[in-house]
Design a protein around this motif. Structure first.
Motif, PDB file in Angstrom:
ATOM      1  N   THR A  76       0.502 -20.143   4.492  1.00  0.00           N
ATOM      2  CA  THR A  76       0.218 -20.077   3.064  1.00  0.00           C
ATOM      3  C   THR A  76       1.352 -20.696   2.272  1.00  0.00           C
ATOM      4  O   THR A  76       2.517 -20.390   2.503  1.00  0.00           O
ATOM      5  CB  THR A  76       0.014 -18.613   2.615  1.00  0.00           C
ATOM      6  OG1 THR A  76      -1.025 -18.032   3.393  1.00  0.00           O
ATOM      7  CG2 THR A  76      -0.363 -18.562   1.148  1.00  0.00           C
ATOM      8  N   SER A  77       1.015 -21.581   1.331  1.00  0.00           N
ATOM      9  CA  SER A  77       2.026 -22.222   0.496  1.00  0.00           C
ATOM     10  C   SER A  77       2.238 -21.409  -0.769  1.00  0.00           C
ATOM     11  O   SER A  77       1.523 -20.454  -1.055  1.00  0.00           O
ATOM     12  CB  SER A  77       1.563 -23.641   0.122  1.00  0.00           C
ATOM     13  OG  SER A  77       0.547 -23.582  -0.859  1.00  0.00           O
ATOM     14  N   SER A  78       3.213 -21.814  -1.550  1.00  0.00           N
ATOM     15  CA  SER A  78       3.520 -21.112  -2.796  1.00  0.00           C
ATOM     16  C   SER A  78       2.395 -21.253  -3.821  1.00  0.00           C
ATOM     17  O   SER A  78       2.349 -20.511  -4.797  1.00  0.00           O
ATOM     18  CB  SER A  78       4.822 -21.655  -3.390  1.00  0.00           C
ATOM     19  OG  SER A  78       4.706 -23.050  -3.647  1.00  0.00           O
ATOM     20  N   THR A  79       1.484 -22.203  -3.608  1.00  0.00           N
ATOM     21  CA  THR A  79       0.369 -22.410  -4.543  1.00  0.00           C
ATOM     22  C   THR A  79      -0.825 -21.531  -4.205  1.00  0.00           C
ATOM     23  O   THR A  79      -1.840 -21.581  -4.891  1.00  0.00           O
ATOM     24  CB  THR A  79      -0.092 -23.875  -4.516  1.00  0.00           C
ATOM     25  OG1 THR A  79      -0.502 -24.213  -3.188  1.00  0.00           O
ATOM     26  CG2 THR A  79       1.015 -24.800  -4.943  1.00  0.00           C
ATOM     27  N   GLY A  80      -0.721 -20.743  -3.140  1.00  0.00           N
ATOM     28  CA  GLY A  80      -1.825 -19.876  -2.747  1.00  0.00           C
ATOM     29  C   GLY A  80      -2.772 -20.516  -1.762  1.00  0.00           C
ATOM     30  O   GLY A  80      -3.758 -19.905  -1.348  1.00  0.00           O
ATOM     31  N   THR A  94      -3.961 -21.703   1.761  1.00  0.00           N
ATOM     32  CA  THR A  94      -3.783 -21.419   3.178  1.00  0.00           C
ATOM     33  C   THR A  94      -4.425 -22.535   3.986  1.00  0.00           C
ATOM     34  O   THR A  94      -5.572 -22.916   3.738  1.00  0.00           O
ATOM     35  CB  THR A  94      -4.440 -20.079   3.550  1.00  0.00           C
ATOM     36  OG1 THR A  94      -3.853 -19.041   2.770  1.00  0.00           O
ATOM     37  CG2 THR A  94      -4.254 -19.775   5.019  1.00  0.00           C
ATOM     38  N   ASN A 105      -3.571 -25.675  -8.961  1.00  0.00           N
ATOM     39  CA  ASN A 105      -3.475 -26.029  -7.543  1.00  0.00           C
ATOM     40  C   ASN A 105      -4.612 -26.961  -7.110  1.00  0.00           C
ATOM     41  O   ASN A 105      -4.703 -27.335  -5.942  1.00  0.00           O
ATOM     42  CB  ASN A 105      -3.421 -24.782  -6.645  1.00  0.00           C
ATOM     43  CG  ASN A 105      -4.411 -23.711  -7.071  1.00  0.00           C
ATOM     44  OD1 ASN A 105      -5.425 -24.002  -7.703  1.00  0.00           O
ATOM     45  ND2 ASN A 105      -4.112 -22.473  -6.724  1.00  0.00           N
ATOM     46  N   LYS A 108      -6.999 -17.032  -7.486  1.00  0.00           N
ATOM     47  CA  LYS A 108      -5.768 -17.820  -7.548  1.00  0.00           C
ATOM     48  C   LYS A 108      -6.039 -19.304  -7.849  1.00  0.00           C
ATOM     49  O   LYS A 108      -5.096 -20.083  -8.012  1.00  0.00           O
ATOM     50  CB  LYS A 108      -5.005 -17.702  -6.233  1.00  0.00           C
ATOM     51  CG  LYS A 108      -4.466 -16.301  -5.968  1.00  0.00           C
ATOM     52  CD  LYS A 108      -3.696 -16.240  -4.661  1.00  0.00           C
ATOM     53  CE  LYS A 108      -3.155 -14.834  -4.410  1.00  0.00           C
ATOM     54  NZ  LYS A 108      -2.430 -14.755  -3.111  1.00  0.00           N
ATOM     55  N   ASP A 123       0.833 -29.611  -0.997  1.00  0.00           N
ATOM     56  CA  ASP A 123       0.246 -28.278  -1.109  1.00  0.00           C
ATOM     57  C   ASP A 123      -0.687 -28.148  -2.318  1.00  0.00           C
ATOM     58  O   ASP A 123      -1.093 -27.039  -2.678  1.00  0.00           O
ATOM     59  CB  ASP A 123       1.350 -27.221  -1.196  1.00  0.00           C
ATOM     60  CG  ASP A 123       2.310 -27.471  -2.357  1.00  0.00           C
ATOM     61  OD1 ASP A 123       2.341 -28.612  -2.861  1.00  0.00           O
ATOM     62  OD2 ASP A 123       3.016 -26.530  -2.763  1.00  0.00           O
TER      63      ASP A 123
END
Length: 375
Positions: free
Chosen positions: A28-32, A34, A105, A46, A127
């Motif tokens: 999972t990245s910081s942007t939500g 996966t 995102n 998200k 991402d």
């Protein structure tokens, strides 16, 4: 001895944990977002989508058609923002960075000239999900999409061919790119399917959005004796010239519901919500993957707007309904030979048809079209 056994157990536990972590198919990245073995996933709550438009919302055409799709996402409960009047320049990258800073995102670019700038940003932000309209460059996190609008444009050509009395039909066209060639050609082939005598006259504006220039081009075609005016522009200004002379018009991109029903007959239209909702649902389900997305009448992403009884010729609805059913089922192919180009050279042999790969690059006009073949 006991300490040695404990140490051995702990080391074994670390190795096993590492093996499981290595075998895991998701991160999972910081942007939500996966990334799994099936594709990319974002929890619905998200997701935030940023739309980039070349012109302003309210143009009645291209940008409004995309904004209709954005509003469809909001009805799903998806958060969205948009930026209007973004030129096809490095400004696109500035807008993208700003949208990412606002928490987006998913970034959607809706003009052909955004492609190279979006591609650069996709490389910079692996991402973030990027969706680009009408282009051809893809990456793991960047997909492209377009509809076979030429199928609906063929249907509008049937209406125009049945309507004209001078056998001169004018088309105001924006940019000489493959998208426009395949649509104008399909329009002319639709005309020819019902009226062998009619010719299609094209006037280029070399702009996506310039209402004054579009109307000027429409007026020039009217002055040349064209009694049906169609347009391939972001706005519907070209039809104003037809309306002022009491002639018939065909729109583009989006249904012109408030147009004069005595002039406006129909329009090939996009329903981008079909694509946008599919992509977002794929993200929620964890199966989004980059692709070159291309569908036609059968999917509902393109269609012909309702035909107006007050302006359209008798029998047009029936002729269009039959052709639409045949195209949707695969019985009728728009680009099937024999087809000759403007110079009379045979380009498609009898029984053969042009595939999507060829049509994505087409740069010539079919016989029966007058106007510069510009490259």
């Amino acid at each position: 001895m006991k300490k040695k056994k404990i140490l051995t157990f702990l080391l074994t536990l670390v190795v096993i944990t590492g093996l499981f972590a290595g075998c895991s198919s998701s991160k999972t990245s910081s942007t939500g977002i996966t990334t799994t073995s099936q594709g990319k996933k974002i929890d619905k709550d998200k997701i935030k989508v940023g739309f980039i438009y070349l012109a302003a919302v309210g143009d009645g055409g291209w940008n409004d058609a995309h904004n209709d799709g954005r509003l469809a996402l909001e009805k799903m409960g998806i958060k969205t923002i948009y930026k209007e009047n973004v030129p096809e320049s490095q400004k696109v990258q500035t807008v993208i960075e700003d949208m990412i800073n606002q928490g987006c995102n998913v970034i959607i670019g809706t003009s052909f000239g955004y492609m190279d700038y979006m591609y650069k940003e996709a490389q910079k932000h692996p991402d973030i999900i990027f969706l680009h309209n009408t282009g051809y460059k893809t990456a793991d996190n960047m997909g492209v999409y377009i509809g076979r609008l030429y199928e609906a444009t063929y249907l509008s050509g049937i209406v125009a061919g049945m309507k004209t009395k001078t056998n001169k039909i004018g088309v105001v066209a924006s940019m000489p790119i493959p998208e426009l060639y395949r649509q104008i050609n399909a329009f002319a082939l639709g005309v020819q399917s019902v009226n062998k005598k009619a010719v299609v006259n094209v006037k280029w504006t070399h702009t996506w959005y310039d209402p004054a220039k579009e109307k000027e081009a429409g007026k020039a075609l009217v002055d040349q004796g064209n009694d049906v005016i169609s347009e391939e522009q972001d706005t519907t200004s070209a039809l104003d010239a037809a309306q002022e002379k009491g002639l018939a018009g065909i729109g583009f991109d989006r249904d012109k519901k408030n147009a004069d029903p005595k002039m406006y007959m129909t329009a090939p239209v996009y329903n981008w919500s079909v694509y946008y909702k599919e992509q977002i649902n794929d993200l929620i389900a964890g199966k989004w993957k980059s692709q070159s997305w291309l569908k036609g009448l059968e999917s509902g992403v393109v269609d012909l707007a309702p035909i107006r009884d007050q302006s359209a010729p008798a029998g047009a609805k029936e002729a269009v309904a039959k052709a639409k059913a045949d195209i949707s089922s695969g019985k009728l192919k728009v680009y099937v030979g024999p087809i000759k180009d403007q110079k009379g050279e045979l380009k498609v042999k009898a029984g053969q048809s042009l595939d999507d790969a060829y049509l994505q690059k087409i740069d010539w006009f079919v016989q029966g079209i007058n106007g510069a073949n510009e490259k």
